[in-house]
Design a protein around this motif. Structure first.
Motif, PDB file in Angstrom:
ATOM      1  N   SER A   1       4.072   8.012  -4.638  1.00 36.37           N
ATOM      2  CA  SER A   1       3.646   8.760  -3.197  1.00 36.37           C
ATOM      3  C   SER A   1       3.661  10.098  -3.316  1.00 36.37           C
ATOM      4  O   SER A   1       2.615  10.706  -2.754  1.00 36.37           O
ATOM      5  CB  SER A   1       4.726   8.186  -2.266  1.00 36.37           C
ATOM      6  OG  SER A   1       4.449   8.761  -1.072  1.00 36.37           O
TER       7      SER A   1
ATOM      8  N   TYR B   1      -4.782  13.344  -4.374  1.00 36.82           N
ATOM      9  CA  TYR B   1      -5.170  12.756  -3.039  1.00 36.82           C
ATOM     10  C   TYR B   1      -6.497  12.001  -2.800  1.00 36.82           C
ATOM     11  O   TYR B   1      -6.531  10.895  -2.140  1.00 36.82           O
ATOM     12  CB  TYR B   1      -5.222  13.818  -1.712  1.00 36.82           C
ATOM     13  CG  TYR B   1      -6.189  15.012  -2.375  1.00 36.82           C
ATOM     14  CD1 TYR B   1      -7.401  14.939  -1.752  1.00 36.82           C
ATOM     15  CD2 TYR B   1      -5.711  15.940  -3.125  1.00 36.82           C
ATOM     16  CE1 TYR B   1      -8.656  16.006  -2.151  1.00 36.82           C
ATOM     17  CE2 TYR B   1      -6.427  17.085  -3.490  1.00 36.82           C
ATOM     18  CZ  TYR B   1      -7.968  17.072  -3.241  1.00 36.82           C
ATOM     19  OH  TYR B   1      -8.648  18.142  -3.190  1.00 36.82           O
TER      20      TYR B   1
ATOM     21  N   THR C   1       0.925  -1.147  -0.052  1.00 37.48           N
ATOM     22  CA  THR C   1      -0.141   0.060  -0.166  1.00 37.48           C
ATOM     23  C   THR C   1       0.932   1.397  -0.029  1.00 37.48           C
ATOM     24  O   THR C   1       1.766   1.284   0.916  1.00 37.48           O
ATOM     25  CB  THR C   1      -0.923   0.152   1.239  1.00 37.48           C
ATOM     26  OG1 THR C   1      -1.588  -1.164   1.254  1.00 37.48           O
ATOM     27  CG2 THR C   1      -1.989   1.266   1.286  1.00 37.48           C
TER      28      THR C   1
ATOM     29  N   THR D   1       0.454  14.591   4.243  1.00 39.85           N
ATOM     30  CA  THR D   1      -0.941  14.275   4.777  1.00 39.85           C
ATOM     31  C   THR D   1      -1.810  15.225   4.002  1.00 39.85           C
ATOM     32  O   THR D   1      -1.716  16.407   3.868  1.00 39.85           O
ATOM     33  CB  THR D   1      -1.079  14.703   6.209  1.00 39.85           C
ATOM     34  OG1 THR D   1      -0.033  13.720   6.921  1.00 39.85           O
ATOM     35  CG2 THR D   1      -2.378  14.415   6.668  1.00 39.85           C
TER      36      THR D   1
ATOM     37  N   ALA E   1      -6.162   8.167  -3.280  1.00 42.80           N
ATOM     38  CA  ALA E   1      -5.546   7.302  -1.979  1.00 42.80           C
ATOM     39  C   ALA E   1      -6.595   7.088  -0.868  1.00 42.80           C
ATOM     40  O   ALA E   1      -6.392   6.929   0.088  1.00 42.80           O
ATOM     41  CB  ALA E   1      -4.628   8.140  -1.373  1.00 42.80           C
TER      42      ALA E   1
ATOM     43  N   ASP F   1      -6.020   9.352   2.973  1.00 48.64           N
ATOM     44  CA  ASP F   1      -4.845   8.859   2.804  1.00 48.64           C
ATOM     45  C   ASP F   1      -4.725   7.448   3.122  1.00 48.64           C
ATOM     46  O   ASP F   1      -3.696   6.848   3.470  1.00 48.64           O
ATOM     47  CB  ASP F   1      -3.931   9.655   3.863  1.00 48.64           C
ATOM     48  CG  ASP F   1      -3.761  11.140   3.340  1.00 48.64           C
ATOM     49  OD1 ASP F   1      -4.265  11.665   1.992  1.00 48.64           O
ATOM     50  OD2 ASP F   1      -3.663  11.861   4.290  1.00 48.64           O
ATOM     51  N   GLU F   2      -5.782   6.571   2.870  1.00 50.24           N
ATOM     52  CA  GLU F   2      -5.841   5.366   3.103  1.00 50.24           C
ATOM     53  C   GLU F   2      -4.599   4.596   1.949  1.00 50.24           C
ATOM     54  O   GLU F   2      -3.896   3.430   2.615  1.00 50.24           O
ATOM     55  CB  GLU F   2      -7.005   4.643   2.924  1.00 50.24           C
ATOM     56  CG  GLU F   2      -7.234   3.251   3.522  1.00 50.24           C
ATOM     57  CD  GLU F   2      -8.601   2.771   3.539  1.00 50.24           C
ATOM     58  OE1 GLU F   2      -8.874   1.475   3.644  1.00 50.24           O
ATOM     59  OE2 GLU F   2      -9.622   3.777   3.788  1.00 50.24           O
ATOM     60  N   GLY F   3      -4.533   5.295   1.053  1.00 48.74           N
ATOM     61  CA  GLY F   3      -3.362   4.645   0.132  1.00 48.74           C
ATOM     62  C   GLY F   3      -3.727   3.874  -1.138  1.00 48.74           C
ATOM     63  O   GLY F   3      -5.158   3.596  -1.412  1.00 48.74           O
TER      64      GLY F   3
ATOM     65  N   LYS G   1       0.939   5.143   0.249  1.00 46.69           N
ATOM     66  CA  LYS G   1       0.377   6.625   0.955  1.00 46.69           C
ATOM     67  C   LYS G   1       0.938   7.591   0.264  1.00 46.69           C
ATOM     68  O   LYS G   1       2.016   7.588  -0.307  1.00 46.69           O
ATOM     69  CB  LYS G   1       0.267   6.537   2.314  1.00 46.69           C
ATOM     70  CG  LYS G   1      -0.293   5.084   3.007  1.00 46.69           C
ATOM     71  CD  LYS G   1      -0.503   5.112   4.586  1.00 46.69           C
ATOM     72  CE  LYS G   1      -1.045   4.211   5.166  1.00 46.69           C
ATOM     73  NZ  LYS G   1      -2.428   4.198   5.115  1.00 46.69           N
TER      74      LYS G   1
END
Length: 433
Positions: free
Chosen positions: A60, A67, A5, A11, A70, A82-84, A7
């Motif tokens: 990433s 965003y 995964t 953030t 993800a 942002d779980e990925g 991310k």
């Protein structure tokens, strides 16, 4: 096979944590928009480990701009948490890239997608993961990158923007070559809500479908454009109009034994180029207008030059309607959404048999260099595959067109023997590297 995964590298701010889906996003089936990019061995591909590290690091970084990819879909919004995204590493030991491209096996092509990393792709496309990538390394040193983005967020143009941004990031050139993506499709089309429902085809995906690749070379396309020109028209139809008209004729002929009364052709038009002042190229989402452009009753024969004339008229009507609408982006979007809803409400799967043609032509996917050269072959489609659909994409030279056609097996056996189609297209020829 190794699954990770990935991310975002930073953030997502709190004020960007919720993305509203548009009504168009909401209507789309839970499938992925997919692209395959094939690269021959290059001295800058030091090793699969080095290459994958570069892909994952740049992915990433790219996810900080993209965003929502993800995040997780929750009803009619995306929770940008942002779980990925999913990244899969794989090896092919029994085949070289040149061997694969000599006669591409479209079933084997599916194995180059990362969807084997999820249990149920339909469920995944409407929840999580919204983005999956698979890097597959051939024993010869060549590689394939398979990208899946949920169609709930990304159409073909969105996929192209994502790949262009990611590849620029991998080359270290993201700052000066790419515009930041804009996730504001729900400011154009009305925001989604759960009360809207469209008719569902109960038979969809219950039949056994098959996908075949037909390649229209540049010189044959010019012949087809001439043939498709209507005598009373001074305009020569475009490459896409000509191929669409021929495929439509062949679809109708191939399904002439079906009992369904009216066959209709649905075409998807990207609105970004039609409304450049309101819809930037970097707008991510489903910014398309979907409409019935051709229809024929049971037993009617299709004439190619009439079909291209009708396609052109529909295109001009759409342009006129957009230009006549003097107002904000959301006003035009609401009008187009209402028109689509009204038209689809009139359609029933009991009485209408829909076919869809979607064009990826003119998208700059062959320019996607991650730092080890340009792709030698690019394929665009949806997955899991849909039946009665043709995806058109440029050949590498930019002049030919490759058509990936998915039909029920019995219709495909008629299509692949259609002499008129084979006069202009080759069935699954070798990919020239």
């Amino acid at each position: 096979m190794k699954v990770e995964t990935i991310k975002p590298s930073s953030t997502t701010p709190d004020d960007l944590r919720t993305l509203q889906l548009s009504i168009y996003d909401h209507f789309l089936p839970p499938i992925y928009t997919v692209a395959y990019l094939f690269y021959t061995k290059d001295e800058l591909m030091i090793s699969p480990e080095h290459t994958s590290h570069k892909l994952k690091t740049s992915l990433s970084e790219t996810l900080t701009k993209f965003y929502p990819l993800a995040g997780r879909i929750n009803g009619v919004t995306v929770d940008c948490n942002d779980e990925g995204a999913v990244f899969v590493d794989a090896r092919v030991d029994n085949c070289s890239l040149s061997g694969f491209l000599a006669s591409p096996d479209l079933n084997a092509l599916q194995q180059l997608l990362p969807l084997d990393a999820v249990q149920n792709p339909y469920e995944a496309a409407s929840t999580w993961p919204l983005l999956l990538v698979k890097a597959t390394y051939f024993q010869c040193g060549g590689m394939a990158i398979g990208v899946c983005i949920t169609h709930k967020i990304a159409d073909a143009a969105s996929m192209s923007t994502f790949i262009r941004t990611w590849s620029a990031e991998a080359r270290g050139e993201a700052g000066n070559t790419v515009m930041d993506p804009k996730f504001s499709a729900a400011n154009f089309y009305p925001p989604a809500n759960d009360t809207y429902k469209l008719p569902v085809d109960e038979k969809a995906n219950k039949r056994s479908s098959i996908t075949k690749r037909f390649v229209f070379g540049a010189s044959k396309l010019e012949e087809l454009r001439t043939k498709a020109t209507s005598p009373e028209s001074a305009d020569i139809p475009t490459r896409v109009e000509s191929v669409t008209a021929l495929l439509w004729k062949c679809f109708v002929f191939a399904s002439s034994l079906d009992t369904c009364g009216r066959k209709v052709l649905i075409q998807l038009a990207d609105l970004r180029s039609k409304l450049p002042s309101l819809l930037p190229e970097s707008l991510i989402g489903n910014v398309m207008f979907s409409s019935v452009v051709l229809s024929t009753a049971q037993g009617e024969e299709v004439k190619i030059e009439e079909a291209t004339r009708d396609l052109r008229k529909k295109r001009e009507d759409l342009q006129t309607m957009i230009q006549d609408e003097d107002g904000s982006s959301s006003m035009i979007g609401s009008k187009l959404a209402n028109l689509m809803l009204t038209n689809y409400a009139r359609m029933s799967y009991e009485t209408h048999e829909p076919y869809t043609v979607s064009s990826w032509c003119r998208l700059p996917l062959y320019e996607a260099s991650f730092g080890w050269g340009y792709p030698v072959w690019v394929v665009g489609n949806v997955a899991p595959t849909f039946e009665n659909i043709a995806m058109l994409i440029d050949s590498k030279d930019g002049h030919g067109i490759e058509a990936f056609v998915t039909l029920p097996e019995e219709n495909m056996s008629s299509l692949e023997q259609n002499s008129e189609l084979l006069a202009f297209a080759s069935l699954n020829p070798c990919v020239l590297v």
